[in-house]
Enzyme design. Structure first.
Site: not given
Length: 369
Positions: A50, A52, A95, A112
């Site tokens: 939701c 990325r 990252h 999550e």
């Protein structure tokens, strides 16, 4: 060969833009195959949540612009140059570790995301889309996450987007939110998080509706709720004060006329709609209706910001763990660079270093969708 990540996220793009590029779980492998071919990539993992859409890849060729690679996901895509990012090699590893650990999430330290990263990687690996570089990178990411969870408090008490949605409901109904009937549309990971938080808050009436009724029954039964068939969702809404939409459906599930009809039955009693789906499942036009309060995932930022300062003290240690892990991975990849024939993981490396999802703990498990 260059290892890189190209993406856009809640930090660079609005939900209106992100939803145009969101990829349903069932389409991750076909879309990744398409990107691998058109982008001339050697390895690829496609991650879509939701917050990325990211392409993790390895290539022996010059990296194409991040915006150009992402635009392959959407026909007639808008100009993305000001909304995308591209990290290569060591920066890409850092990252990935930050994303997997929940440090790049809207809710700092949320847990999550590791399940979503694990699922995206396993789908790509099982489909033959990964090789030596991405296999090692993702396995190292799981090790780093485990170390962060063990050595820091960054994830303890960290709320998920589902938990934030529940907090919003508490602010709208401050007197006794436990008395407000709640309808959850969806039965996936974030829907389960919502139900879990509602149950902890003592909400007495929880309804779950999903296209797969069996999944709705399983989720509802686990928390003392009741399953509602998807075709009956509007009838259920008439008796609910709070509706949370959290599905992987790319289409609108509640349109203006649907909600207007429900409000007529409710005699205009206030209705809180929280849409944490990307693409969004609730028509934005419904907020024009009297006594209808609609919030999408970007609207939750104000509540999220309240949580950040509670976890900032652990960020320095998290960064240290990530830096150590990234440097170790870089050294490992450099030592293997002289072996161009290697496309997968050696069995002995897997047995020594790979961390499966089960070993990360129950909080990282991905529920059935």
């Amino acid at each position: 060969m260059s290892l890189f990540v190209a993406g856009l996220s809640h930090k660079t793009a609005s939900v209106e833009l992100r939803e145009q590029f969101a990829v349903n779980a069932s389409n991750l492998v076909p879309r990744a195959n398409r990107l691998k071919s058109q982008g001339d990539l050697d390895e690829i993992v496609l991650l879509s949540t939701c917050n990325r859409v990211e392409i993790y890849a390895a290539s022996r060729h010059e990296t194409i612009p991040a915006s150009s690679l992402l635009e392959l996901l959407c026909d007639g895509a808008p100009d993305l140059r000001s909304h995308t990012y591209l990290y290569e090699d060591l920066d890409a590893m850092r990252h990935l570790f930050r994303v997997a650990a929940g440090l790049d999430s809207m809710v700092l330290g949320e847990t999550e995301i590791i399940g979503q990263v694990k699922k995206a990687y396993e789908l790509a690996r099982a489909s033959g889309l990964t090789g030596g570089r991405l296999n090692r990178a993702f396995q190292k990411a799981f090790q780093v996450v485990k170390e962060i969870r063990t050595r820091t408090f960054i994830g303890r008490g960290a709320t998920s987007i589902g938990g934030v949605a529940v907090e919003l409901a508490e602010k709208i109904f401050p007197h006794d939110p436990s008395r407000q009937p709640v309808l959850i549309l969806g039965a996936g990971q974030m829907a389960e998080a919502c139900v879990r938080h509602l149950a902890k808050k003592g909400v007495r009436s929880i309804l779950v509706s999903n296209r797969s009724f069996d999944h709705a029954v399983k989720l509802a039964d686990g928390f003392g709720g009741r399953a509602v068939r998807f075709d009956d969702r509007l009838t259920a809404m008439a008796g609910a004060d709070i509706v949370v939409a959290s599905t992987g459906c790319p289409n609108t599930l509640l349109n203006y006329e649907d909600v207007r009809g429900v409000m007529a039955i409710r005699r205009n009693r206030p209705l809180l709609l929280i849409d944490i789906s990307v693409p969004r499942n609730i028509d934005a036009a419904v907020q024009r209706l009297d006594n209808v309060y609609l919030y999408d995932i970007d609207d939750l930022n104000e509540i999220v910001s309240e949580h950040v300062h509670h976890r900032e003290q652990d960020l320095a240690l998290c960064q240290q763990i990530i830096e150590t892990g990234a440097m170790a991975l870089l050294e490992k990849l450099r030592s293997r660079k002289a072996q161009p024939h290697e496309v997968g993981l050696h069995p002995e490396w897997v047995s020594r270093g790979a961390v499966g999802l089960g070993s990360l703990g129950p909080e990282f498990a991905t529920p059935a969708l």
